[in-house]
Design an enzyme around this catalytic site. Sequence first.
Site, mmCIF file in Angstrom:
data_model
loop_
_atom_site.group_PDB
_atom_site.id
_atom_site.type_symbol
_atom_site.label_atom_id
_atom_site.label_comp_id
_atom_site.label_asym_id
_atom_site.label_seq_id
_atom_site.Cartn_x
_atom_site.Cartn_y
_atom_site.Cartn_z
ATOM 1 N N ARG A 104 -0.999 2.594 -8.928
ATOM 2 C CA ARG A 104 -2.445 2.608 -9.079
ATOM 3 C C ARG A 104 -2.924 4.049 -9.069
ATOM 4 N NH1 ARG A 104 -6.469 -0.521 -5.068
ATOM 5 N NH2 ARG A 104 -5.881 1.174 -3.708
ATOM 6 N N THR A 108 -8.990 6.463 -10.456
ATOM 7 C CA THR A 108 -9.621 5.382 -11.229
ATOM 8 C C THR A 108 -9.312 4.004 -10.644
ATOM 9 O OG1 THR A 108 -7.691 5.106 -12.642
ATOM 10 C CG2 THR A 108 -9.321 6.724 -13.364
ATOM 11 N N ASP A 200 -1.250 0.969 3.272
ATOM 12 C CA ASP A 200 -0.496 1.086 2.015
ATOM 13 C C ASP A 200 0.868 0.416 2.183
ATOM 14 O OD1 ASP A 200 1.330 2.139 -0.021
ATOM 15 O OD2 ASP A 200 -0.361 3.408 -0.588
ATOM 16 N N ASP A 203 4.085 2.457 1.129
ATOM 17 C CA ASP A 203 4.371 3.552 2.067
ATOM 18 C C ASP A 203 4.905 3.020 3.385
ATOM 19 O OD1 ASP A 203 3.695 5.517 0.309
ATOM 20 O OD2 ASP A 203 1.663 5.823 1.087
#
Length: 209
Positions: A104, A108, A200, A203
């Site tokens: 991603r 944006t 995340d 991660d």
Amino acid sequence: MGNVTITNHPLIQHKLTLLRDKNTGSKDFRTLVGEIAMLMCYEATRDLPLQEVEIETPVALAKTKVISGKKLAFVPILRAGLGMVEGVLTLVPSAKIGHIGLYRDPKTLKPVSYYCKLPNDIEEREVIVLDPMLATGGSACDAITQIKTYNPKSIKFMGIVAAPEGLDMLTKTHPDVDVYCAALDEKLNDHGYIVPGLGDAGDRIFGTL
Ligand code: PRP
Ligand code: URA
């Protein structure tokens, strides 16, 4: 519209609480993602058709059931979807695995595609797409759009945590796709993270925080 199932079994809810906790380290996080994926797979495969066979038990002949030749392919969205693969393969060891690489764009929030490798016989297979996070929905929608060009028999999406925005986008863009999630959270924050979410996922799985 495809069915949306929130798989809120007590075992899944308990493991999800541990997964969300910021004090859970990568090793336990990985284990939990795998365990939740395995439990969710039980639900996502509930409609697999059966056929009757006759076998001999040590006591008698028995007419009994086996899965009727339906072939599955799991397609994790890289990277975080990889964390779900081992769990689902525990239940369906004969499934094939495809891979879709997407990340991603942090500005944006749109998905950027970098890899796609699917089993050669994908046209004969039911596909279950794996990604723990359904945030804006962009990654899941893009992955499914790519997979559809290869004409699989059907597609399901299996996530762990969904935001209302992502679920809305996925069900509107791909109304033929059944969706399985362990939790539907409150919202997205200004950075496109699910609230309360779990941070995340990629991660935390791979220790790249
Ligand atoms: C995460 C997650 C999904 C995506 C969800 O991946 O694993 O693929 O974000 O967000 P969306 O619904 O708004 O598209 P990320 O882009 O962080 O890549 P990574 O797994 O490689 O870290
Ligand atoms: N991707 C993640 O890994 N977590 C989020 O909350 C949103 C997107």
